[in-house]
Design a protein around this motif. Sequence first.
Motif, PDB file in Angstrom:
ATOM      1  N   SER A 105     104.169  94.807  48.146  1.00  0.00           N
ATOM      2  CA  SER A 105     103.488  93.607  48.178  1.00  0.00           C
ATOM      3  C   SER A 105     103.177  93.443  46.727  1.00  0.00           C
ATOM      4  CB  SER A 105     102.537  93.565  49.200  1.00  0.00           C
ATOM      5  OG  SER A 105     101.582  94.222  48.575  1.00  0.00           O
ATOM      6  N   ASP A 106     102.881  92.143  46.225  1.00  0.00           N
ATOM      7  CA  ASP A 106     102.186  91.774  44.863  1.00  0.00           C
ATOM      8  C   ASP A 106     101.131  92.351  44.692  1.00  0.00           C
ATOM      9  OD1 ASP A 106     104.680  90.346  44.328  1.00  0.00           O
ATOM     10  OD2 ASP A 106     103.846  88.369  44.665  1.00  0.00           O
ATOM     11  N   GLU A 107     100.408  92.568  45.761  1.00  0.00           N
ATOM     12  CA  GLU A 107      98.807  93.106  45.516  1.00  0.00           C
ATOM     13  C   GLU A 107      99.070  94.280  45.349  1.00  0.00           C
ATOM     14  OE1 GLU A 107      95.206  93.763  48.209  1.00  0.00           O
ATOM     15  OE2 GLU A 107      96.100  91.932  48.746  1.00  0.00           O
ATOM     16  N   GLU A 108      99.928  95.306  46.146  1.00  0.00           N
ATOM     17  CA  GLU A 108     100.217  96.660  45.928  1.00  0.00           C
ATOM     18  C   GLU A 108     100.591  96.840  44.318  1.00  0.00           C
ATOM     19  OE1 GLU A 108     101.122  98.613  50.224  1.00  0.00           O
ATOM     20  OE2 GLU A 108     102.612  97.242  49.429  1.00  0.00           O
ATOM     21  N   GLN A 111      97.723  96.626  42.107  1.00  0.00           N
ATOM     22  CA  GLN A 111      96.708  97.594  42.020  1.00  0.00           C
ATOM     23  C   GLN A 111      97.449  98.979  41.076  1.00  0.00           C
ATOM     24  OE1 GLN A 111      96.256  98.064  46.031  1.00  0.00           O
ATOM     25  NE2 GLN A 111      94.495  97.097  46.096  1.00  0.00           N
TER      26      GLN A 111
END
Length: 124
Positions: A105-108, A111
């Motif tokens: 995902s974009d969030e992963e 991070q």
Amino acid sequence: MLSKVKKEVETVTQHEKKPVLSLKIAALRNERNLTQKELAEALHFSKQEISNWETGLKKPRIGAMYRLADYFNVTISELLDERLDADQIERTARILASHLPSDLSDEELAQITDYIDSFKHEKA
């Protein structure tokens, strides 16, 4: 996922990276466009000793480190500094990126990118 990335970074840096001192000796020599033989002659060592230091097979003794530091106009602390340089960080990031799943995902991904960037900021 970030913990998996951290473990992968640790594995890559332990198994893929030469000792920092070895990399620094080679980098300093290359910056001056010297061969191992030329450096060996300048410092009164054998070419094999220089090669062993650069490959990490052996570490220079303290007297040799003083001669290296003096020759390259750096401090012993700079030779022994364990922080990663930008090239090492980039190489590790490329190796790591080749092992990441494609369905992040974009969030992963953000991070992971922040984690890798944290190494660059430690150098500053």
